[in-house]
Motif scaffolding. Structure first.
Motif, short mmCIF file in Angstrom:
data_model
loop_
_atom_site.label_atom_id
_atom_site.label_comp_id
_atom_site.label_asym_id
_atom_site.label_seq_id
_atom_site.Cartn_x
_atom_site.Cartn_y
_atom_site.Cartn_z
N ALA A 1 50.67 -42.40 31.86
CA ALA A 1 51.07 -42.08 30.49
C ALA A 1 50.23 -40.93 29.92
N LEU A 2 48.97 -40.84 30.34
CA LEU A 2 48.08 -39.79 29.84
C LEU A 2 48.46 -38.42 30.38
N GLN A 3 49.28 -38.36 31.41
CA GLN A 3 49.72 -37.07 31.93
C GLN A 3 50.81 -36.44 31.08
N ARG A 4 51.36 -37.22 30.15
CA ARG A 4 52.37 -36.69 29.25
C ARG A 4 51.69 -36.16 27.99
N ALA A 5 52.27 -35.11 27.42
CA ALA A 5 51.69 -34.51 26.21
C ALA A 5 51.82 -35.46 25.02
N LYS A 6 52.90 -36.23 24.96
CA LYS A 6 53.16 -37.09 23.80
C LYS A 6 52.31 -38.35 23.86
N ALA A 7 51.67 -38.64 22.72
CA ALA A 7 50.90 -39.87 22.57
C ALA A 7 51.15 -40.38 21.16
N GLY A 8 52.10 -41.29 21.00
CA GLY A 8 52.46 -41.75 19.66
C GLY A 8 53.07 -40.62 18.86
N ALA A 9 52.49 -40.32 17.70
CA ALA A 9 52.99 -39.24 16.84
C ALA A 9 52.39 -37.89 17.23
N MET A 10 51.50 -37.87 18.24
CA MET A 10 50.81 -36.63 18.62
C MET A 10 51.39 -36.01 19.88
N PHE A 11 51.28 -34.69 19.96
CA PHE A 11 51.52 -33.95 21.19
C PHE A 11 50.23 -33.18 21.48
N ILE A 12 49.60 -33.47 22.63
CA ILE A 12 48.30 -32.89 22.97
C ILE A 12 48.49 -31.95 24.14
N GLU A 13 48.22 -30.65 23.91
CA GLU A 13 48.50 -29.64 24.92
C GLU A 13 47.31 -28.68 25.07
N PRO A 14 46.56 -28.77 26.16
CA PRO A 14 45.45 -27.85 26.39
C PRO A 14 45.97 -26.44 26.70
N THR A 15 45.32 -25.43 26.14
CA THR A 15 45.58 -24.04 26.48
C THR A 15 44.27 -23.44 26.99
N ARG A 16 44.28 -22.16 27.39
CA ARG A 16 43.05 -21.53 27.86
C ARG A 16 42.03 -21.40 26.74
N ARG B 1 43.04 -41.79 13.75
CA ARG B 1 42.40 -42.97 14.33
C ARG B 1 42.46 -42.98 15.85
N GLY B 2 43.47 -42.31 16.43
CA GLY B 2 43.65 -42.37 17.88
C GLY B 2 43.23 -41.13 18.64
N LEU B 3 42.89 -40.05 17.92
CA LEU B 3 42.61 -38.78 18.60
C LEU B 3 41.37 -38.86 19.49
N ALA B 4 40.30 -39.48 19.02
CA ALA B 4 39.08 -39.56 19.82
C ALA B 4 39.35 -40.24 21.16
N ARG B 5 40.09 -41.34 21.13
CA ARG B 5 40.39 -42.06 22.37
C ARG B 5 41.23 -41.19 23.31
#
Length: 332
Positions: free
Chosen positions: A219-234, A261-265
């Motif tokens: 699940a962590l390999q997907r960008a979506k986490a609840g209401a967030m989309f987490i995408e690393p760039t350079r 509340r969930g970003l740190a995790r």
């Protein structure tokens, strides 16, 4: 609350997972580059004008040191890796070398005996101070007894302090000779022993699969986490917060608080650091204080040092996070 530590591998990569009531709360992965905490005897090369530092010669490749006032080319010094290198860059190091274990941190350049502020019991603090005085007698080095001492046996604490004291003394005296790796950084299994308190430690191969860790990693390999989309760039890690199908007046605040509340995790489990830019969902400016308070509370309990920089003119929120973890994307 049940805390389980699982020591396993992802393929050939050493890994450790912390489960709290069956939920994945932390994940440590090994990398191919230099581990944070490694201590080198290195030699100073020519200072780099405009970069505010100097490259050091070391057996595993160049290191980069800032704050070089008074340092001469060719000088030999002890340094410690304090962050994972960014791709294509030399690992950053510091001259403030620490010797850190489960119960103790020995500080050669900062004398004094200190007890973690998290230990409030005055009687226990007095007992720990006695242990510290006995174990460090005759040494000019400093000592910090960690919060983990609160539940530890006195003999175990004393043994740990003495081991770190002896290591620190031996390494601190080993300042002459060719560049060399003097102390290796801890891998995931050693870090788990050092940093995590647990009710149960599971070391059997395949424990990740048996306890559902592999599904959570998928699940962590997907960008979506609840209401967030987490995408690393350079340049930085971009976090976008969406309200989804919720069109109520409080939808923005609700999604933003969940993200805060969930970003740190999420950053911890994904191994992400560096600059973090959060594009929160639209909300009134008066609600920013509640979101920032939730962020501070979440990152206060996070083991990776994170600076909450603040709001930008465009309404984004910026954070700066130490690069201590191996990104999950580099392993899988």
């Amino acid at each position: 609350m049940t805390r389980q530590v699982l020591l396993d591998h992802l393929g050939e990569v050493e890994a450790a997972a912390l489960l709290v009531n069956g939920r994945l709360e932390d994940l440590l992965l090994d990398g191919v580059d230099v581990r944070p905490g490694a201590i080198y005897r290195a030699k100073a090369d020519r200072p780099m004008k405009g970069q505010g530092g100097v490259f050091l010669s070391a057996p595993d490749g160049p290191l980069f040191l800032r704050q070089i006032k008074g340092l001469k080319q060719g000088e030999t010094l002890l340094v410690q890796v304090n962050a994972r290198p960014e791709p294509g860059k030399a690992p950053a190091v510091t001259q403030k070398v620490l010797f850190k274990s489960r119960y103790a941190i020995v500080t050669p350049d900062a004398p004094g005996l200190n007890i973690s502020r998290q230990i409030k019991d005055e009687a226990l603090r007095d007992t720990l101070l006695e242990i510290a005085h006995d174990a460090m007698e005759g040494s000019a080095m400093g000592l910090i007894l960690r919060s983990s001492c609160a539940e530890a046996d006195a003999d175990d604490i004393a043994d740990d302090v003495l081991a770190m004291r002896d290591l620190a003394q031996n390494v601190s005296q080993d300042t002459s000779g060719a560049p060399d790796l003097l102390v290796e950084g801890d891998g995931p299994h050693a870090l788990a022993w050092r940093e995590w308190q647990a009710d149960e430690v599971i070391t059997e191969p395949g424990s990740f699969a048996e306890h559902g860790v592999l599904e959570e990693i998928d699940a962590l390999q997907r960008a979506k986490a609840g209401a967030m989309f987490i995408e690393p760039t350079r340049a930085f890690v971009a976090v976008d917060v969406n309200t989804g199908g919720d069109s109520s007046p409080a939808a923005g605040l609700k999604a933003n608080l969940a993200c805060a509340r969930g970003l740190a995790r999420q950053l911890r489990l994904r191994g992400l650091g560096g600059q973090i830019v959060v594009d929160f969902a639209p909300m009134p400016k008066k609600d920013r204080r509640a979101v920032e308070s939730a962020l501070r509370s979440a990152f206060r309990a996070d083991p990776v040092e994170t600076t909450l920089v603040g709001w930008t003119t465009m309404g984004h929120f910026e954070l700066n996070r130490a690069r201590l973890r191996v990104p999950l994307s580099e392993v899988l």
